[in-house]
Scaffold this motif. Sequence first.
Motif, PDB file in Angstrom:
ATOM      1  N   ARG A  72       0.851  -1.195   0.000  1.00 16.24           N
ATOM      2  CA  ARG A  72       0.000   0.000   0.000  1.00 16.24           C
ATOM      3  C   ARG A  72       0.883   1.240   0.000  1.00 16.24           C
ATOM      4  O   ARG A  72       1.879   1.302   0.729  1.00 16.24           O
ATOM      5  N   GLN A  73       0.520   2.233  -0.791  1.00 12.30           N
ATOM      6  CA  GLN A  73       1.313   3.450  -0.862  1.00 12.30           C
ATOM      7  C   GLN A  73       0.617   4.594  -0.130  1.00 12.30           C
ATOM      8  O   GLN A  73      -0.611   4.683  -0.115  1.00 12.30           O
ATOM      9  N   PHE A  74       1.431   5.469   0.442  1.00 11.92           N
ATOM     10  CA  PHE A  74       0.924   6.584   1.234  1.00 11.92           C
ATOM     11  C   PHE A  74       1.630   7.866   0.801  1.00 11.92           C
ATOM     12  O   PHE A  74       2.856   7.925   0.750  1.00 11.92           O
ATOM     13  N   ILE A  75       0.825   8.865   0.460  1.00 15.43           N
ATOM     14  CA  ILE A  75       1.350  10.186   0.102  1.00 15.43           C
ATOM     15  C   ILE A  75       0.877  11.163   1.172  1.00 15.43           C
ATOM     16  O   ILE A  75      -0.331  11.345   1.368  1.00 15.43           O
ATOM     17  N   VAL A  76       1.808  11.761   1.875  1.00 12.29           N
ATOM     18  CA  VAL A  76       1.469  12.734   2.920  1.00 12.29           C
ATOM     19  C   VAL A  76       1.922  14.105   2.448  1.00 12.29           C
ATOM     20  O   VAL A  76       3.100  14.294   2.125  1.00 12.29           O
ATOM     21  N   GLU A  77       1.000  15.039   2.389  1.00  3.51           N
ATOM     22  CA  GLU A  77       1.345  16.382   1.930  1.00  3.51           C
ATOM     23  C   GLU A  77       0.946  17.433   2.955  1.00  3.51           C
ATOM     24  O   GLU A  77      -0.134  17.356   3.542  1.00  3.51           O
ATOM     25  N   MET A  78       1.828  18.379   3.151  1.00  2.00           N
ATOM     26  CA  MET A  78       1.514  19.567   3.933  1.00  2.00           C
ATOM     27  C   MET A  78       1.345  20.713   2.957  1.00  2.00           C
ATOM     28  O   MET A  78       2.286  21.087   2.249  1.00  2.00           O
ATOM     29  N   GLN A  79       0.125  21.224   2.858  1.00  2.00           N
ATOM     30  CA  GLN A  79      -0.203  22.305   1.931  1.00  2.00           C
ATOM     31  C   GLN A  79      -0.382  23.573   2.739  1.00  2.00           C
ATOM     32  O   GLN A  79      -1.338  23.716   3.489  1.00  2.00           O
ATOM     33  N   MET A  80       0.560  24.509   2.607  1.00  2.00           N
ATOM     34  CA  MET A  80       0.536  25.718   3.425  1.00  2.00           C
ATOM     35  C   MET A  80      -0.476  26.739   2.925  1.00  2.00           C
ATOM     36  O   MET A  80      -1.055  27.487   3.703  1.00  2.00           O
ATOM     37  N   VAL A  81      -0.672  26.803   1.614  1.00  3.55           N
ATOM     38  CA  VAL A  81      -1.570  27.800   1.029  1.00  3.55           C
ATOM     39  C   VAL A  81      -2.561  27.081   0.114  1.00  3.55           C
ATOM     40  O   VAL A  81      -2.163  26.399  -0.819  1.00  3.55           O
ATOM     41  N   TRP A  82      -3.839  27.218   0.411  1.00  5.98           N
ATOM     42  CA  TRP A  82      -4.868  26.544  -0.393  1.00  5.98           C
ATOM     43  C   TRP A  82      -5.145  27.307  -1.672  1.00  5.98           C
ATOM     44  O   TRP A  82      -5.162  28.538  -1.691  1.00  5.98           O
ATOM     45  N   SER A  83      -5.353  26.557  -2.746  1.00  6.22           N
ATOM     46  CA  SER A  83      -5.833  27.170  -3.982  1.00  6.22           C
ATOM     47  C   SER A  83      -6.786  26.179  -4.652  1.00  6.22           C
ATOM     48  O   SER A  83      -6.784  24.989  -4.351  1.00  6.22           O
ATOM     49  N   SER A  84      -7.587  26.672  -5.569  1.00  7.23           N
ATOM     50  CA  SER A  84      -8.722  25.910  -6.088  1.00  7.23           C
ATOM     51  C   SER A  84      -8.323  24.644  -6.828  1.00  7.23           C
ATOM     52  O   SER A  84      -9.089  23.683  -6.870  1.00  7.23           O
ATOM     53  N   GLU A  85      -7.122  24.587  -7.408  1.00  8.90           N
ATOM     54  CA  GLU A  85      -6.744  23.412  -8.196  1.00  8.90           C
ATOM     55  C   GLU A  85      -6.086  22.326  -7.346  1.00  8.90           C
ATOM     56  O   GLU A  85      -5.670  21.285  -7.863  1.00  8.90           O
ATOM     57  N   PHE A  86      -5.981  22.532  -6.041  1.00  8.03           N
ATOM     58  CA  PHE A  86      -5.247  21.590  -5.204  1.00  8.03           C
ATOM     59  C   PHE A  86      -5.859  20.189  -5.244  1.00  8.03           C
ATOM     60  O   PHE A  86      -5.145  19.190  -5.299  1.00  8.03           O
ATOM     61  N   LYS A  87      -7.195  20.083  -5.209  1.00 13.40           N
ATOM     62  CA  LYS A  87      -7.826  18.757  -5.227  1.00 13.40           C
ATOM     63  C   LYS A  87      -7.502  18.010  -6.514  1.00 13.40           C
ATOM     64  O   LYS A  87      -7.284  16.796  -6.504  1.00 13.40           O
ATOM     65  N   GLN A  88      -7.482  18.727  -7.643  1.00 11.51           N
ATOM     66  CA  GLN A  88      -7.144  18.077  -8.907  1.00 11.51           C
ATOM     67  C   GLN A  88      -5.694  17.599  -8.889  1.00 11.51           C
ATOM     68  O   GLN A  88      -5.378  16.522  -9.400  1.00 11.51           O
ATOM     69  N   ARG A  89      -4.827  18.377  -8.299  1.00 14.09           N
ATOM     70  CA  ARG A  89      -3.421  17.990  -8.181  1.00 14.09           C
ATOM     71  C   ARG A  89      -3.275  16.732  -7.337  1.00 14.09           C
ATOM     72  O   ARG A  89      -2.513  15.822  -7.666  1.00 14.09           O
ATOM     73  N   VAL A  90      -4.011  16.672  -6.233  1.00 17.30           N
ATOM     74  CA  VAL A  90      -3.983  15.509  -5.354  1.00 17.30           C
ATOM     75  C   VAL A  90      -4.488  14.268  -6.092  1.00 17.30           C
ATOM     76  O   VAL A  90      -3.901  13.182  -5.998  1.00 17.30           O
TER      77      VAL A  90
END
Length: 279
Positions: A72-90
């Motif tokens: 199983r793979q796990f990606i952990v991200e700390m996103q300091m500044v939210w922007s509208s395209e972040f979900k698509q990037r994830v």
Amino acid sequence: MRYLNPKADLTFKKVFGEHPDLVASFLNALLPFDSPEERIEHVEYLPSELVPQTPLRKNSIVDVRCKDKRGRQFIVEMQMVWSSEFKQRVLFNASKAYVRQIAGGEDYELLQPVYSLNLVNDIFEPELEGYYHNYRIVHVEHSDRIIEGLHFVFVELPKFTPHTYKEKKMHVLWLRYLTEIDEKTREVPQELLDNPDIKKAVAQLEESAFTDAQLRGYEKFWDTVSVEKTLINSAERKGRAEGRAEGIKQTARRMKAKGYPLADISDVTGLTIAEIDLL
């Protein structure tokens, strides 16, 4: 004792990118595992592959990638500044990790789940009370019917308060670790130090453990985050202003097409007679 903020790239990667036991503890606490059998026993790190960033957000994302013995793979991200395209990037990142597990012609049954845990130091769902958002691929009419493979969790850190999720001790302790310790901290709450995992993670934040060059990089990170947040906010304000301006022009065009007097159109829209004439 002086401490650094665990959300910065330097500290986040030191804690979760250099200590497999700590990232396993963190994932077990934050991911929505349904049974003890799903718990992570051990992880190994994978190369970090960020998708291309927009110029406004090239430095405000920190990520750690790993997998467990089951694959199983796990990606952990700390996103300091939210922007509208972040979900698509994830979605792009997790999907890429999922499909790269097998080569052409291999059995799809070899595919293992990919979990994307996204810690957001910003509020992006202001209309929702909860800070914890768990996304799956589900049947629209029958949400108990799930397509397994991709799991997405978003945590809005500014919304978190310790009294929430009291029954999940490690969940609360890890989020308190991320939200209560920063450069102003001189004494860490004892209930955090009483837990061995959190105590070890706290020790990684001691300012004395970092070189002068690392500390300069740490300060530069926060300066960069501040600039990026300002630029994103400015871009969003400009976009909203341009949208409003175009909406006003559309209203004026429709009124003009219906034969309204120019003076009336001007009163309603705020445009001058000359500007209306040019539409």
